[in-house]
Design an enzyme around this catalytic site. Structure first.
Site, PDB file in Angstrom:
ATOM      1  N   CYS A 373       0.793  -1.348   0.222  1.00  0.00           N
ATOM      2  CA  CYS A 373      -0.183   0.268  -0.162  1.00  0.00           C
ATOM      3  C   CYS A 373       0.938   0.803  -0.003  1.00  0.00           C
ATOM      4  CB  CYS A 373      -1.214   0.197   1.601  1.00  0.00           C
ATOM      5  SG  CYS A 373      -2.135  -1.329   1.674  1.00  0.00           S
TER       6      CYS A 373
HETATM    7  O1  KQY Z   1      -4.087  -0.143   2.105  1.00  0.00           O
HETATM    8  C1  KQY Z   1      -4.190   1.676   1.526  1.00  0.00           C
HETATM    9  N1  KQY Z   1      -3.899   1.252   0.442  1.00  0.00           N
HETATM   10  C2  KQY Z   1      -4.226   2.620   2.225  1.00  0.00           C
HETATM   11  C3  KQY Z   1      -5.147   2.536   3.650  1.00  0.00           C
HETATM   12  C4  KQY Z   1      -5.249   3.795   4.005  1.00  0.00           C
HETATM   13  C5  KQY Z   1      -5.343   4.128   5.738  1.00  0.00           C
HETATM   14  C6  KQY Z   1      -5.566   5.398   5.679  1.00  0.00           C
HETATM   15  N2  KQY Z   1      -5.570   5.608   7.483  1.00  0.00           N
END
Ligand code: KQY
Length: 380
Positions: A373
């Site tokens: 992520c």
């Molecule tokens: O896992 C993701 N792609 C993003 C997570 C965002 C979390 C914001 N608190």
């Protein structure tokens, strides 16, 4: 009232194209295709990251330095954090350079805010999806998100790469995985969520994926990982190993709410063929835990009213699927969990050409995601 529009700047920025990648002969390559570099954003927002974001900065440093063993890295940091980020990241020499540049952002999830790169085999271009912080005013995770929506454009400007902008079409990079041969994995939980593109039908969303990513077939899994605040991003649930072969987050515990999600995904995969008509070879990758957030871990997350408050004891969306492939390397989050070694063993078998480097995953998980992520690959 109509949204005020800024004048279109025509000079000193990468060109924005009005066509689509597919029409121009471009498609999204798989993550294992050779990279020029990886992009990340330095974490600092204290209403998402505990203890003033210092433990998160350490965790991101471990990820960045792991990637720099395999390829160059560019890290975007705010003006306030620029000197600190550079000092932390460049304390010791790395095999490949780590470049720190100043870019303003709202948070640090480059998979979702960075561009999705596409190629025609000789040129690379970038897609700048509309970003709404995983749901906008209907379940989004923070407000505002305007700086995050500009990250992709800034990356493309820095690289001088032509840009496609999907004005109004919302998508995050974590919601898709492709095999580079016309097949895309996603989840209905995310892409068909009313908080992304409520006015588009499933067929219209598939058309966008085809036009922008060069996709011929979409594999729709129903849900992602239980309690994933992205509304079930596929990059935490299922990914390609190579064309025709996937890894799926799995638990054998039928009483775990993850079980029904993984079983439903398995059923879809077992009964699907990819864009080239192949049946999938499916590898189950166990989930860690269940992992729960401790009250003391979230006690030091600031309450600003601008981000969704954290819930102590909440089930964390931990998954080993959230690893990142870089040139010859596989960066894997681990959780001090008995399943860590099982995950390493499975991944070593399915990726025999990649060197596995483990990094501590819990701190990034507490912020809502993991290694995949926070990274974005730029193909060579
Ligand atoms: O896992 C993701 N792609 C993003 C997570 C965002 C979390 C914001 N608190």
């Amino acid at each position: 009232m109509a949204k005020p529009r800024l004048p279109q700047v025509k000079t000193n920025m990468a060109v924005t194209l009005s066509s689509t990648p597919r029409a121009d002969g471009f498609y999204m390559p798989a993550e294992w295709a050779t990279h020029k570099q990886t992009w990340l954003v330095w974490p600092e927002r204290t209403d998402n990251w505990r203890l003033g974001a210092k433990p998160a900065q350490q965790a991101f440093t471990a990820v960045i330095r792991a990637i720099a063993r395999f390829e160059p890295v560019t890290v975007m940091a705010s003006a306030r954090q620029f000197a600190n980020a550079q000092a932390q990241l460049c304390l010791e020499a790395t095999t490949h350079p780590i470049r720190v540049i100043e870019v303003s952002t709202n948070d640090s999830w480059c998979r979702d805010t960075g561009p999705t790169f596409v190629t025609n085999g000789s040129e690379v271009r970038g897609i700048d999806w509309t970003f709404n912080a995983w749901g906008g005013l209907n379940g989004g995770l923070y407000f505002p998100w305007d700086l995050d929506d500009q990250v992709a454009q800034k990356v493309l400007n820095v690289e001088g790469i032509a840009r496609y902008r999907t004005e109004g079409f919302v998508l995050e990079g974590g919601a898709i995985h492709t095999d580079g041969e016309g097949t895309l994995l996603t989840t209905a939980e995310c892409l068909l969520n009313a908080n992304r593109n409520p006015d588009l039908s499933k067929a219209q969303i598939e058309q966008q994926l085809s036009d922008y990513l060069g996709i011929d077939k979409v594999i729709w899994l129903e849900d992602g990982i239980f309690n994933d605040e992205t509304d079930g991003h596929v990059d935490n649930m299922c990914c390609f190993v190579r064309p025709g072969e996937v890894l799926l987050a799995w638990t054998d515990d039928e009483s775990d709410p993850q079980y029904a999600r993984s079983k439903a995904a398995l059923d879809v995969l077992e009964n699907s063929t990819d864009a080239k008509g192949r049946k999938f070879i499916i590898h189950k990758l166990p989930v860690p835990g269940p992992l729960l957030a401790k009250a003391e871990e979230y006690a030091s997350v600031d309450l600003t009213g601008a981000a969704t408050p954290r819930e102590a004891e909440a089930r964390l969306a931990g998954s080993y699927i959230n690893f990142y492939l870089c040139n010859g390397g596989l960066v894997l989050p681990t959780f001090d969990d008995p399943m860590d070694s099982v995950a390493v063993e499975i991944l070593s078998k399915v990726f025999p050409q990649h060197q596995i480097v483990t990094v501590p995953g819990r701190e990034i998980l507490l912020g809502g995601g993991n290694v995949h992520c926070i990274t974005q690959q730029q193909p060579a």
